[in-house]
Motif scaffolding. Structure first.
Motif, PDB file in Angstrom:
ATOM      1  N   ASN A 145      18.226  14.349 -70.528  1.00 30.50           N
ATOM      2  CA  ASN A 145      18.668  15.660 -70.997  1.00 30.50           C
ATOM      3  C   ASN A 145      18.591  16.745 -69.926  1.00 30.50           C
ATOM      4  N   GLY A 146      18.302  16.351 -68.696  1.00 27.69           N
ATOM      5  CA  GLY A 146      18.259  17.318 -67.605  1.00 27.69           C
ATOM      6  C   GLY A 146      16.877  17.856 -67.287  1.00 27.69           C
ATOM      7  N   VAL A 147      15.905  17.594 -68.165  1.00 27.66           N
ATOM      8  CA  VAL A 147      14.533  18.049 -67.915  1.00 27.66           C
ATOM      9  C   VAL A 147      13.828  17.040 -67.018  1.00 27.66           C
ATOM     10  N   ALA A 148      13.071  17.554 -66.037  1.00 24.09           N
ATOM     11  CA  ALA A 148      12.307  16.696 -65.137  1.00 24.09           C
ATOM     12  C   ALA A 148      10.836  17.042 -65.215  1.00 24.09           C
ATOM     13  N   MET A 149       9.994  16.022 -65.153  1.00 30.56           N
ATOM     14  CA  MET A 149       8.547  16.199 -65.049  1.00 30.56           C
ATOM     15  C   MET A 149       8.055  15.459 -63.812  1.00 30.56           C
ATOM     16  N   ILE A 150       7.329  16.157 -62.976  1.00 27.54           N
ATOM     17  CA  ILE A 150       6.605  15.525 -61.871  1.00 27.54           C
ATOM     18  C   ILE A 150       5.182  15.308 -62.368  1.00 27.54           C
ATOM     19  N   ILE A 151       4.775  14.063 -62.481  1.00 27.57           N
ATOM     20  CA  ILE A 151       3.500  13.723 -63.105  1.00 27.57           C
ATOM     21  C   ILE A 151       2.509  13.290 -62.033  1.00 27.57           C
ATOM     22  N   ALA A 152       1.435  14.058 -61.901  1.00 23.48           N
ATOM     23  CA  ALA A 152       0.406  13.781 -60.901  1.00 23.48           C
ATOM     24  C   ALA A 152      -0.845  13.261 -61.595  1.00 23.48           C
ATOM     25  N   PRO A 153      -1.134  11.974 -61.497  1.00 25.32           N
ATOM     26  CA  PRO A 153      -2.354  11.435 -62.114  1.00 25.32           C
ATOM     27  C   PRO A 153      -3.598  11.869 -61.340  1.00 25.32           C
ATOM     28  N   GLY A 154      -4.728  11.849 -62.048  1.00 28.89           N
ATOM     29  CA  GLY A 154      -5.975  12.232 -61.413  1.00 28.89           C
ATOM     30  C   GLY A 154      -6.681  11.048 -60.766  1.00 28.89           C
ATOM     31  N   GLY A 155      -7.965  11.278 -60.452  1.00 28.27           N
ATOM     32  CA  GLY A 155      -8.760  10.253 -59.788  1.00 28.27           C
ATOM     33  C   GLY A 155      -9.838  10.846 -58.902  1.00 28.27           C
ATOM     34  N   GLY A 156     -10.190  12.105 -59.157  1.00 31.35           N
ATOM     35  CA  GLY A 156     -11.283  12.730 -58.432  1.00 31.35           C
ATOM     36  C   GLY A 156     -11.021  12.961 -56.961  1.00 31.35           C
ATOM     37  N   SER A 193     -10.265  10.878 -54.921  1.00 30.00           N
ATOM     38  CA  SER A 193     -10.660   9.693 -54.148  1.00 30.00           C
ATOM     39  C   SER A 193      -9.723   8.520 -54.404  1.00 30.00           C
ATOM     40  N   ARG A 194      -8.917   8.603 -55.441  1.00 28.84           N
ATOM     41  CA  ARG A 194      -7.941   7.577 -55.806  1.00 28.84           C
ATOM     42  C   ARG A 194      -6.939   8.232 -56.751  1.00 28.84           C
ATOM     43  N   ILE A 195      -5.885   7.515 -57.085  1.00 31.05           N
ATOM     44  CA  ILE A 195      -4.902   8.002 -58.046  1.00 31.05           C
ATOM     45  C   ILE A 195      -4.727   6.932 -59.110  1.00 31.05           C
ATOM     46  N   THR A 196      -5.000   7.287 -60.365  1.00 31.85           N
ATOM     47  CA  THR A 196      -4.813   6.331 -61.452  1.00 31.85           C
ATOM     48  C   THR A 196      -3.317   6.170 -61.710  1.00 31.85           C
ATOM     49  N   LEU A 197      -2.912   4.989 -62.090  1.00 35.11           N
ATOM     50  CA  LEU A 197      -1.484   4.694 -62.176  1.00 35.11           C
ATOM     51  C   LEU A 197      -0.956   4.660 -63.603  1.00 35.11           C
ATOM     52  N   GLU A 198      -1.692   3.996 -64.512  1.00 39.24           N
ATOM     53  CA  GLU A 198      -1.153   3.807 -65.847  1.00 39.24           C
ATOM     54  C   GLU A 198      -1.495   4.955 -66.794  1.00 39.24           C
ATOM     55  N   VAL A 199      -2.779   5.199 -67.003  1.00 36.24           N
ATOM     56  CA  VAL A 199      -3.231   6.094 -68.074  1.00 36.24           C
ATOM     57  C   VAL A 199      -2.685   7.504 -67.907  1.00 36.24           C
ATOM     58  N   ARG A 249       2.143   6.361 -65.761  1.00 32.88           N
ATOM     59  CA  ARG A 249       3.193   5.615 -66.463  1.00 32.88           C
ATOM     60  C   ARG A 249       3.223   5.896 -67.961  1.00 32.88           C
ATOM     61  N   ASP A 250       2.047   5.916 -68.598  1.00 38.86           N
ATOM     62  CA  ASP A 250       2.015   6.085 -70.058  1.00 38.86           C
ATOM     63  C   ASP A 250       2.617   7.417 -70.482  1.00 38.86           C
ATOM     64  N   ILE A 251       2.280   8.468 -69.763  1.00 36.99           N
ATOM     65  CA  ILE A 251       2.808   9.802 -70.088  1.00 36.99           C
ATOM     66  C   ILE A 251       4.314   9.841 -69.852  1.00 36.99           C
ATOM     67  N   ALA A 252       4.747   9.261 -68.736  1.00 43.39           N
ATOM     68  CA  ALA A 252       6.182   9.250 -68.421  1.00 43.39           C
ATOM     69  C   ALA A 252       6.969   8.505 -69.484  1.00 43.39           C
ATOM     70  N   GLN A 253       6.460   7.366 -69.918  1.00 44.21           N
ATOM     71  CA  GLN A 253       7.193   6.579 -70.915  1.00 44.21           C
ATOM     72  C   GLN A 253       7.256   7.297 -72.255  1.00 44.21           C
ATOM     73  N   TRP A 254       6.206   8.006 -72.622  1.00 43.91           N
ATOM     74  CA  TRP A 254       6.226   8.716 -73.896  1.00 43.91           C
ATOM     75  C   TRP A 254       7.271   9.821 -73.879  1.00 43.91           C
ATOM     76  N   PHE A 255       7.298  10.619 -72.811  1.00 42.24           N
ATOM     77  CA  PHE A 255       8.251  11.724 -72.752  1.00 42.24           C
ATOM     78  C   PHE A 255       9.681  11.260 -72.508  1.00 42.24           C
ATOM     79  N   ALA A 256       9.857  10.020 -72.057  1.00 39.34           N
ATOM     80  CA  ALA A 256      11.214   9.478 -71.926  1.00 39.34           C
ATOM     81  C   ALA A 256      11.905   9.441 -73.283  1.00 39.34           C
ATOM     82  N   PHE A 296       8.922  11.730 -62.706  1.00 39.81           N
ATOM     83  CA  PHE A 296       8.668  11.286 -61.343  1.00 39.81           C
ATOM     84  C   PHE A 296       7.152  11.224 -61.174  1.00 39.81           C
ATOM     85  N   ILE A 297       6.602  10.026 -61.100  1.00 46.47           N
ATOM     86  CA  ILE A 297       5.158   9.887 -60.924  1.00 46.47           C
ATOM     87  C   ILE A 297       4.828  10.095 -59.450  1.00 46.47           C
ATOM     88  N   LEU A 298       3.942  11.043 -59.193  1.00 51.42           N
ATOM     89  CA  LEU A 298       3.644  11.464 -57.825  1.00 51.42           C
ATOM     90  C   LEU A 298       2.436  10.710 -57.283  1.00 51.42           C
TER      91      LEU A 298
END
Length: 298
Positions: free
Chosen positions: A60-71, A73-79, A82-89, A96-98
């Motif tokens: 629909n033209g809306v974009a989200m850049i999704i930045a996962p956390g991880g303190g 020291s790392r970047i979590t991938l799914e929780v 990916r999970d947030i991106a798939q829900w809003f799809a 765009f997962i960053l």
């Protein structure tokens, strides 16, 4: 690059990113889950920051850049990615997962590289909006936990360009059009700082002035976009005062904000870890908010 497909990876920078050594070794991926049914992967040693596309069936033209956390020291991938991106799809949002660089991995000006990558991500998506079928005025930034600090730090244009100009993309606005923050780290000042995030970002010996300058609530100005926040009162990792300080800063700046504090949920619930708790309602509340601010059609 006139179309996007799910799983497509897009490098943020042409060549080696500003401040990153030519040789950094291989990226590392590790799984912190002890369950055969649930993975909780994290990535570190990132030398090529990038966006990973999750494209809906009916964009629909809306974009989200999704930045996962991880303190930081790392970047979590799914929780928190990916999970947030798939829900809003399901609402037609292109995500765009960053995967951003981490501050304590040998980069020059390491304290700034996460924010530098977040700025570049917004500019890059904005620069390709027309060819990717996106609206350049409906680009949101999502940050969870430590990435909430990163996202908050660039909500206002006053942050400025953190890297030496690389190309014409750096001339575009890095201000997102809305912000979505999950249990965000915001302040780096005691007694409510998340100690590990501060240590990995600033080091163990940062002085009071540096800590104050990098506390994200101090960077908010009146040009920040509207923000949605969700957190749990029983979060034992990142005190609720972090979000409260941000709410107060946004309110002082005259920026409309919606904040939900749930009784239970802990830290890092994302979408998949909400179970049957009331905090599981947050995605629907966020979708309703996006409709009210004109980012999604009602």
């Amino acid at each position: 690059m006139d179309s996007l497909v799910t799983g497509q990876e897009i490098a943020l920078w042409p060549g080696t990113p500003p401040g990153t050594p030519e040789e950094m070794g291989e990226q590392q991926v590790h799984d912190r889950s002890d369950s055969i049914f649930f993975s909780h992967r994290g990535v570190s040693h990132i030398s090529c920051p990038r966006l990973t596309v999750i494209r809906p069936e009916k964009p629909n033209g809306v974009a989200m850049i999704i930045a996962p956390g991880g303190g930081y020291s790392r970047i979590t991938l799914e929780v928190e990615g990916r999970d947030i991106a798939q829900w809003f799809a399901g609402f037609g949002v292109t995500s765009f997962i960053l995967t951003y660089r981490l501050p304590a991995e040998g980069h020059v000006n390491g304290r700034d590289v996460p924010m530098m990558d977040a700025q570049r991500a917004v500019r890059l998506v904005r620069s390709h909006a027309a060819e990717w079928g996106l609206d350049e005025s409906r680009i949101g930034l999502v940050g969870s936990s430590a990435a909430g600090h990163m996202a908050t730090s660039i909500l206002s244009e006053g942050t400025g360009l953190l890297n030496a100009r690389v190309d014409a993309i750096d001339e575009l606005s890095a201000r997102p059009d809305f912000g979505l923050l999950l249990y965000p780290v915001v302040t780096l000042e005691d007694p409510f700082a998340h100690a590990d995030s501060r240590r990995f970002l600033l080091g163990a010996d940062a002085d009071d002035e540096t800590i104050r300058r990098y506390s994200a609530q101090n960077l908010i100005t009146s040009d920040a976009p509207e923000v949605f926040m969700v957190l749990a009162d029983d979060d034992a990792s990142v005190p609720a005062e972090n979000a409260i300080f941000l709410y107060q800063a946004l309110r002082r700046a005259g920026v409309r904000t919606e904040m939900h504090v749930f009784r239970e949920g802990g830290h890092g619930f994302g979408i998949a870890r909400t179970g049957s708790l009331p905090v599981a309602q947050w995605p629907e509340l966020c979708a309703a908010w996006l409709k009210r601010i004109g980012m999604l059609e009602g």
